[in-house]
Design a protein around this motif. Structure first.
Motif, PDB file in Angstrom:
ATOM      1  N   ALA A   1       0.420   2.377 -12.443  1.00 50.74           N
ATOM      2  CA  ALA A   1       1.368   1.108 -11.545  1.00 50.74           C
ATOM      3  C   ALA A   1       2.987   2.798 -11.598  1.00 50.74           C
ATOM      4  O   ALA A   1       3.556   1.961 -11.126  1.00 50.74           O
ATOM      5  N   GLY A   2       2.981   3.058 -12.693  1.00 48.27           N
ATOM      6  CA  GLY A   2       4.443   3.963 -12.428  1.00 48.27           C
ATOM      7  C   GLY A   2       5.679   2.553 -12.895  1.00 48.27           C
ATOM      8  O   GLY A   2       7.182   3.607 -12.582  1.00 48.27           O
ATOM      9  N   VAL A   3       5.714   2.056 -13.952  1.00 43.56           N
ATOM     10  CA  VAL A   3       6.273   1.127 -14.299  1.00 43.56           C
ATOM     11  C   VAL A   3       6.178   1.651 -15.840  1.00 43.56           C
ATOM     12  O   VAL A   3       4.770   0.877 -16.228  1.00 43.56           O
TER      13      VAL A   3
ATOM     14  N   HIS B   1       8.599   6.922   0.097  1.00 41.70           N
ATOM     15  CA  HIS B   1       7.949   7.832  -1.785  1.00 41.70           C
ATOM     16  C   HIS B   1       7.918   9.126  -1.597  1.00 41.70           C
ATOM     17  O   HIS B   1       8.471   9.885  -2.435  1.00 41.70           O
TER      18      HIS B   1
ATOM     19  N   GLU C   1      12.286   0.790  -5.359  1.00 40.10           N
ATOM     20  CA  GLU C   1      12.246   1.955  -4.819  1.00 40.10           C
ATOM     21  C   GLU C   1      13.261   1.456  -3.250  1.00 40.10           C
ATOM     22  O   GLU C   1      14.107   2.755  -3.053  1.00 40.10           O
TER      23      GLU C   1
ATOM     24  N   ARG D   1       7.813  -1.595  -7.957  1.00 44.89           N
ATOM     25  CA  ARG D   1       8.090  -0.714  -7.608  1.00 44.89           C
ATOM     26  C   ARG D   1       8.491  -0.059  -6.783  1.00 44.89           C
ATOM     27  O   ARG D   1       9.670   0.173  -6.815  1.00 44.89           O
ATOM     28  N   HIS D   2       7.407  -0.581  -5.027  1.00 45.17           N
ATOM     29  CA  HIS D   2       8.387   0.381  -4.349  1.00 45.17           C
ATOM     30  C   HIS D   2       9.031  -0.262  -3.646  1.00 45.17           C
ATOM     31  O   HIS D   2       9.707   0.029  -3.396  1.00 45.17           O
TER      32      HIS D   2
ATOM     33  N   ILE E   1      -1.637  -4.533 -11.331  1.00 51.20           N
ATOM     34  CA  ILE E   1      -1.623  -3.045 -10.992  1.00 51.20           C
ATOM     35  C   ILE E   1      -1.083  -2.847  -9.491  1.00 51.20           C
ATOM     36  O   ILE E   1       0.230  -2.435  -9.272  1.00 51.20           O
ATOM     37  N   GLU E   2      -1.348  -3.894  -8.421  1.00 52.99           N
ATOM     38  CA  GLU E   2      -1.197  -3.843  -7.250  1.00 52.99           C
ATOM     39  C   GLU E   2       0.048  -4.377  -7.741  1.00 52.99           C
ATOM     40  O   GLU E   2       1.521  -3.516  -6.921  1.00 52.99           O
TER      41      GLU E   2
ATOM     42  N   ASP F   1       1.112  -1.716   0.394  1.00 59.73           N
ATOM     43  CA  ASP F   1      -0.478  -0.006  -0.067  1.00 59.73           C
ATOM     44  C   ASP F   1       0.620   0.744   0.373  1.00 59.73           C
ATOM     45  O   ASP F   1       2.128   1.602   1.225  1.00 59.73           O
ATOM     46  N   HIS F   2       1.050   1.437  -1.196  1.00 65.92           N
ATOM     47  CA  HIS F   2       2.343   2.923  -1.497  1.00 65.92           C
ATOM     48  C   HIS F   2       1.184   4.336  -0.491  1.00 65.92           C
ATOM     49  O   HIS F   2       2.231   5.042   0.460  1.00 65.92           O
TER      50      HIS F   2
ATOM     51  N   THR G   1       3.022  -2.422  -8.340  1.00 68.35           N
ATOM     52  CA  THR G   1       2.861  -0.841  -7.609  1.00 68.35           C
ATOM     53  C   THR G   1       3.750  -1.719  -6.435  1.00 68.35           C
ATOM     54  O   THR G   1       5.422  -0.867  -5.882  1.00 68.35           O
TER      55      THR G   1
END
Lengths: 144, 144
Positions: B14-16, A138, B58, B54-55, B47-48, A131-132, B51
């Motif tokens: 998703a920002g990917v 971030h 990061e 990606r998270h 999408i989750e 969960d973003h 995410t």
DNA sequence: CATACATCCTCTAGCCACTATAGGAGCAAG
DNA sequence: CTTGCTCCTATAGTGGCTAGAGGATGTATG
């Protein structure tokens, strides 16, 4: 007699691995002589040069920056403005990276501290990753 | 009707980046369906999942760690011990990296402040890079 | 002088996590 | 029907090395 120094000795003296020395030669940072038997021979300056390169790499300069720094070192009568600029740019990068890592550290600590050591379904680590919105890291880094 | 979501939308949501999504599929992190016309279609869970990936990236987790974290997420009834361990290991790494970068920052500041903006031959930046003994950074990090 | 062994040589491929490019196919709007 | 956008595959490239194969050279000893 004076054959110069063999790659193994140079490697040890400069603290740079043999394949790495050969790689640096390949990309044009270094140009050793050869013996009759086709072995590379180095002078003391080459050890200094490799030490310079290693040191620069440890400080995070990339090969292109090192190429510039070496060519500046080879022409000491030039202005050192460019070297100064390269170092300053690197300093800014390092400062940014530190800030980012400190935020990251906080996030990881939050994850680890929040973990109740139970099942995955209630695990704070997984939860924050999924969960973003629950992530502090971030935003603080996206803003930087 | 319900064809699922196209890769472009997923990428945005998703920002990917698109090639990265395809890469993740290739290495087995994701398995989308296809339309008749051979286009990838995704569900909201994908999408989750992206995410989450990606998270995690990061936060500095590598692909293997993410593979483990994803499989934990896929089986929420397991113990979260492994996720906890992965996060803790990462936290130690991050702390070490911060310490190293702070030493590095000090060294770069010393270089930049010491530079008298004259010729290369008297430049503190070049001097410190060349002369190992003048460097504070090396020892402090080698010790860490 | 022969032999064992260390050190060296070149060349190619692999690492990580993508990113870029070429060359083509699908699909929706005007 | 054509324009133009999105998508497809496949391959190669990025940085900075590192690893391995297979062979040549150099040196210390019997």
């Amino acid at each position: 007699m004076h054959h110069g120094i063999a790659i193994g000795k140079v490697s040890e003296a400069a603290g740079v691995k043999i394949p790495t020395i050969r790689y640096y030669e390949q990309i044009g940072l270094l140009a050793p002589d050869r013996t009759d038997g086709n072995r590379r021979t180095y002078a003391n300056e080459d050890i200094e040069r490799l030490t310079f390169i290693r040191h620069s790499r440890e400080l995070g300069f990339d090969i292109d920056e090192i190429r510039t720094l070496l060519s500046l070192q080879d022409h000491p009568h030039q202005s050192c403005h460019e070297a100064d600029t390269i170092a300053k740019v690197r300093l800014v990068e390092v400062k940014r990276k530190i800030a980012s890592l400190i935020a990251l550290k906080a996030e990881l600590e939050r994850m680890v501290e929040g973990c109740s050591h139970g099942r995955v379904e209630t695990c704070r680590v997984i939860e924050i990753l999924a969960d973003h919105g629950k992530c502090v890291f971030h935003d603080s880094v996206a803003a930087a």
